[in-house]
Enzyme design. Structure first.
Site, PDB file in Angstrom:
ATOM      1  N   PHE A 148       3.665  -8.293  46.586  1.00  0.00           N
ATOM      2  CA  PHE A 148       3.696  -8.367  45.122  1.00  0.00           C
ATOM      3  C   PHE A 148       3.645  -6.991  44.467  1.00  0.00           C
ATOM      4  O   PHE A 148       4.042  -6.839  43.318  1.00  0.00           O
ATOM      5  CB  PHE A 148       2.517  -9.222  44.614  1.00  0.00           C
ATOM      6  CG  PHE A 148       1.216  -8.465  44.514  1.00  0.00           C
ATOM      7  CD1 PHE A 148       0.927  -7.703  43.384  1.00  0.00           C
ATOM      8  CD2 PHE A 148       0.292  -8.466  45.550  1.00  0.00           C
ATOM      9  CE1 PHE A 148      -0.258  -6.970  43.291  1.00  0.00           C
ATOM     10  CE2 PHE A 148      -0.889  -7.745  45.467  1.00  0.00           C
ATOM     11  CZ  PHE A 148      -1.160  -6.989  44.333  1.00  0.00           C
ATOM     12  N   LYS A 172      13.193 -12.486  50.658  1.00  0.00           N
ATOM     13  CA  LYS A 172      12.159 -13.426  50.196  1.00  0.00           C
ATOM     14  C   LYS A 172      11.075 -12.596  49.526  1.00  0.00           C
ATOM     15  O   LYS A 172      10.220 -11.998  50.177  1.00  0.00           O
ATOM     16  CB  LYS A 172      11.578 -14.220  51.376  1.00  0.00           C
ATOM     17  CG  LYS A 172      10.956 -15.496  50.919  1.00  0.00           C
ATOM     18  CD  LYS A 172       9.490 -15.737  51.030  1.00  0.00           C
ATOM     19  CE  LYS A 172       8.391 -14.803  51.039  1.00  0.00           C
ATOM     20  NZ  LYS A 172       7.585 -14.801  49.793  1.00  0.00           N
ATOM     21  N   CYS A 280      -0.252   0.624  48.309  1.00  0.00           N
ATOM     22  CA  CYS A 280      -0.595   0.892  49.709  1.00  0.00           C
ATOM     23  C   CYS A 280      -0.760   2.389  49.933  1.00  0.00           C
ATOM     24  O   CYS A 280      -1.263   2.810  50.963  1.00  0.00           O
ATOM     25  CB  CYS A 280       0.463   0.341  50.635  1.00  0.00           C
ATOM     26  SG  CYS A 280       2.010   1.208  50.475  1.00  0.00           S
ATOM     27  N   GLU A 382      -9.551  -3.058  53.346  1.00  0.00           N
ATOM     28  CA  GLU A 382      -8.795  -2.694  52.147  1.00  0.00           C
ATOM     29  C   GLU A 382      -9.293  -3.532  50.959  1.00  0.00           C
ATOM     30  O   GLU A 382      -9.437  -4.744  51.077  1.00  0.00           O
ATOM     31  CB  GLU A 382      -7.317  -3.005  52.401  1.00  0.00           C
ATOM     32  CG  GLU A 382      -6.395  -2.662  51.264  1.00  0.00           C
ATOM     33  CD  GLU A 382      -4.934  -3.015  51.584  1.00  0.00           C
ATOM     34  OE1 GLU A 382      -4.673  -4.117  52.096  1.00  0.00           O
ATOM     35  OE2 GLU A 382      -4.066  -2.171  51.317  1.00  0.00           O
TER      36      GLU A 382
HETATM   37  P1  NAD Z   1       0.675 -10.541  51.465  1.00  0.00           P
HETATM   38  O1  NAD Z   1       0.526 -10.212  52.903  1.00  0.00           O
HETATM   39  O2  NAD Z   1      -0.227 -11.559  50.870  1.00  0.00           O
HETATM   40  O3  NAD Z   1       2.168 -11.086  51.173  1.00  0.00           O
HETATM   41  C1  NAD Z   1       3.306 -10.390  51.639  1.00  0.00           C
HETATM   42  C2  NAD Z   1       4.421 -11.400  51.868  1.00  0.00           C
HETATM   43  O4  NAD Z   1       4.019 -12.304  52.894  1.00  0.00           O
HETATM   44  C3  NAD Z   1       4.751 -12.239  50.645  1.00  0.00           C
HETATM   45  O5  NAD Z   1       6.148 -12.348  50.528  1.00  0.00           O
HETATM   46  C4  NAD Z   1       4.108 -13.575  50.946  1.00  0.00           C
HETATM   47  O6  NAD Z   1       4.819 -14.676  50.406  1.00  0.00           O
HETATM   48  C5  NAD Z   1       4.137 -13.648  52.453  1.00  0.00           C
HETATM   49  N1  NAD Z   1       2.997 -14.404  52.999  1.00  0.00           N
HETATM   50  C6  NAD Z   1       1.777 -14.580  52.419  1.00  0.00           C
HETATM   51  N2  NAD Z   1       0.989 -15.319  53.219  1.00  0.00           N
HETATM   52  C7  NAD Z   1       1.705 -15.602  54.330  1.00  0.00           C
HETATM   53  C8  NAD Z   1       1.415 -16.318  55.535  1.00  0.00           C
HETATM   54  N3  NAD Z   1       0.225 -16.872  55.741  1.00  0.00           N
HETATM   55  N4  NAD Z   1       2.386 -16.404  56.463  1.00  0.00           N
HETATM   56  C9  NAD Z   1       3.574 -15.841  56.268  1.00  0.00           C
HETATM   57  N5  NAD Z   1       3.898 -15.139  55.153  1.00  0.00           N
HETATM   58  C10 NAD Z   1       2.983 -15.022  54.199  1.00  0.00           C
HETATM   59  O7  NAD Z   1       0.602  -9.163  50.677  1.00  0.00           O
HETATM   60  P2  NAD Z   1       0.509  -8.929  49.125  1.00  0.00           P
HETATM   61  O8  NAD Z   1      -0.864  -9.313  48.657  1.00  0.00           O
HETATM   62  O9  NAD Z   1       1.678  -9.510  48.435  1.00  0.00           O
HETATM   63  O10 NAD Z   1       0.677  -7.349  49.050  1.00  0.00           O
HETATM   64  C11 NAD Z   1      -0.392  -6.456  49.179  1.00  0.00           C
HETATM   65  C12 NAD Z   1      -0.523  -5.956  50.592  1.00  0.00           C
HETATM   66  O11 NAD Z   1       0.676  -5.314  50.996  1.00  0.00           O
HETATM   67  C13 NAD Z   1      -1.628  -4.917  50.738  1.00  0.00           C
HETATM   68  O12 NAD Z   1      -2.298  -5.132  51.946  1.00  0.00           O
HETATM   69  C14 NAD Z   1      -0.856  -3.606  50.776  1.00  0.00           C
HETATM   70  O13 NAD Z   1      -1.519  -2.535  51.418  1.00  0.00           O
HETATM   71  C15 NAD Z   1       0.359  -4.014  51.518  1.00  0.00           C
HETATM   72  N6  NAD Z   1       1.456  -3.091  51.306  1.00  0.00           N
HETATM   73  C16 NAD Z   1       1.814  -2.278  52.322  1.00  0.00           C
HETATM   74  C17 NAD Z   1       2.828  -1.364  52.156  1.00  0.00           C
HETATM   75  C18 NAD Z   1       3.237  -0.473  53.291  1.00  0.00           C
HETATM   76  O14 NAD Z   1       4.325   0.052  53.229  1.00  0.00           O
HETATM   77  N7  NAD Z   1       2.434  -0.291  54.311  1.00  0.00           N
HETATM   78  C19 NAD Z   1       3.490  -1.283  50.930  1.00  0.00           C
HETATM   79  C20 NAD Z   1       3.106  -2.134  49.905  1.00  0.00           C
HETATM   80  C21 NAD Z   1       2.081  -3.042  50.103  1.00  0.00           C
END
Ligand code: NAD
Length: 498
Positions: A148, A172, A280, A382
């Protein structure tokens, strides 16, 4: 209620068996609902992609680059609309929303040069009358699953390189702020991208699993939290796919005794609290080296943090806006309580923050902890909110060891005037992206983005040449054109070209 749906290459009524709420973080209400797609929908999207991809791969690379040039111009023309849409679902302030889209556009600029990076390699005369050459071919159909917190930048990191290299791509996005990716896909079509090359399927875990299991999707790029990144990596690799899965982070900013503390405080304010800490590459941990540095830094930090302005995302004076959902606000506040329970000193408490006129908005005030120690869960995990934790280190050695030993290894920054210390630090720290007097060291688009340890699973980074490698496979040709004379004797030993 407004409904947000997919962007597909075939007729679809946009309806779904399940929906998810999309909130207005400034006011706390539900502003729309997004359709959650399923396996049957994905199957249709993959069929459309399969039909479209071979012709797109056959388009010469300079024509594919032209679509990137057109797209860049269209995004720039629509920047205000895109930034407002992004900010209304995410909650980041407008200037930051523009930055989100701009950092994605920089990858599109890299993709404008795709003919150059796809040129391949050639050796004339690798053996007697033998030439060897190699080139990169697209994988076919790729998919991206995005978080997000960067609904503009991260979809563009992935889709830009995947498409420019000749693949069809299925995105997605996060179900929490799903609108901007759909608008970007519409602008790609307007830029001349053929139907079926970029589609957006909305959904949650059900759609993610369908992507991971689909035999015709050859590669999956994921960015999100670490546990899910690990799950996606394992399940995708088991299904025979190429997978890169970026995860969470806990980035440290090390402050040496010789650092310019006014500059550090400026940098830290933006890096720890910008976008409400939902980055991140945020800097949620500050490590002053030596007691004198800690005391002086704390003295300057407190008034700077107290002066931060939290406001609605359209407030041009606000330093940051609300967090994305009520659930996320609750999670951040729970982590603050954990920090207190574990014995850290809560210097500034952002819990219970109410913005006048927007009392139901998902706001969290800026929070500062001091005397945080490495055994605390609130340090190890985090938080992803506007919370800065101070961990005091006695020496440079101890300071280097903190990010190196941490489970995450996304980014790190060192503030110093000492070139030797900076050089040592960059060489030795066990983290993927390092800033020297740069608080948010997100590499430019023609370099590459990726963390280490639990911040990334898989071994190829996002964008730059690493991105090109991820979205293509290399083919190597060894050729000989005999002059029509004797074909020579059979060779029964491995050929060498000595
Ligand atoms: P999230 O892991 O909740 O969601 C990421 C994606 O995974 C979404 O599209 C979501 O629909 C999907 N998803 C959620 N639950 C799932 C499940 N149980 N099984 C399969 N897919 C699932 O992450 P978020 O809250 O949207 O984003 C924040 C996180 O992303 C933080 O941990 C942040 O550090 C990380 N992030 C990392 C980077 C990087 O490059 N390392 C960059 C941006 C964000």
């Amino acid at each position: 209620m407004r409904e947000i749906s997919h962007k597909l290459a075939f007729a679809h009524d946009g309806k779904a068996a399940r929906y998810s709420d999309v909130f207005d973080p400034n006011n706390g209400g539900v502003q729309a609902r997004v359709a959650l797609g399923d396996k049957a929908l994905l199957d249709l999207a993959v069929e459309a992609a399969k039909k479209a991809q071979p012709a797109w791969a056959a388009v010469n690379p300079q024509r594919r680059a032209r679509v990137m040039f057109n797209f860049k111009a269209l995004v720039e023309k629509n920047m205000d609309e895109l930034a407002h849409l992004l900010s209304s679902e995410h909650g980041k302030v407008i200037a930051d929303a523009k930055g989100d889209i701009q950092r994605g556009l920089e990858v599109i600029e890299f993709c404008c040069g795709i003919p150059h990076v796809l040129k391949g390699e050639y050796t004339q005369g690798a053996g007697p009358g033998i030439d060897v050459y190699s080139f990169r071919q697209p994988l076919g159909i790729g998919a991206g699953i995005t978080p997000f917190n960067f609904p503009g930048m991260i979809p563009l990191w992935m889709s830009g390189v995947a498409i420019a290299t000749g693949n069809a791509f299925i995105l997605k996005p996060s179900e929490r702020d799903p609108s901007v990716p759909v608008r970007l896909a519409e602008l790609f079509l307007e830029a001349g991208l053929p139907e079926g090359i970029l589609q957006v399927v909305q959904g949650d875990k059900e759609m993610v699993d369908a992507i991971l299991d689909h035999p015709d999707i050859k590669a999956v790029s994921f960015v999100g939290s670490s546990d899910i990144a690990h799950y996606v990596y394992k399940r995708g690799v088991d299904a025979g796919k190429r997978v890169q899965a970026m995860g969470g982070a806990k980035n440290h900013g090390i402050v040496m005794p010789d650092a310019d503390l006014d500059q550090v405080v400026n940098d830290l304010s933006g890096a720890a609290f910008g976008s409400a800490g939902e980055r991140c590459m945020a800097l949620p941990v500050v490590v002053p080296v030596g007691e004198k540095t800690a005391i002086a830094l704390r003295e300057k930090l407190i008034p700077a943090i107290e002066a931060l302005r939290v406001g609605v995302s359209t407030d041009a004076e606000a330093h940051y806006g609300p967090v994305v959902t009520a659930a996320h606000k609750q999670k951040i506040e729970n982590w603050i309580q954990t920090g207190v329970d574990e014995g850290a000193e809560l210097v500034i408490d952002g819990r219970g923050f109410k913005l006048q006129g927007h009392e139901e908005g998902f706001f969290v005030g800026p929070t500062l902890f001091d005397h945080v120690t490495t055994d605390m869960e609130a340090y190890k995990e985090e938080i992803f909110g506007p919370v800065l934790q101070m961990v005091r280190a006695e020496s440079f050695e101890e300071a280097v060891s903190l990010p190196s030993k941490h489970q995450y290894g996304n980014g790190v920054a060192l503030f110093t005037r000492n070139g030797h210390a900076a050089r040592e630090f960059a060489a030795r720290v066990d983290v993927g992206m390092v800033g020297i007097n740069v608080p948010i060291p997100v590499p430019v688009a023609y370099h590459t983005f990726g963390g280490w340890k639990r911040s990334a699973f898989g071994d190829t980074n996002q964008h730059g040449m690493e991105g090109v490698k991820f979205w293509t496979k290399v083919k190597t040709i060894t050729q000989r054109w005999p002059d029509g004379g004797s074909s020579g004797d059979s060779a029964f030993v491995i050929p060498t070209m000595g």
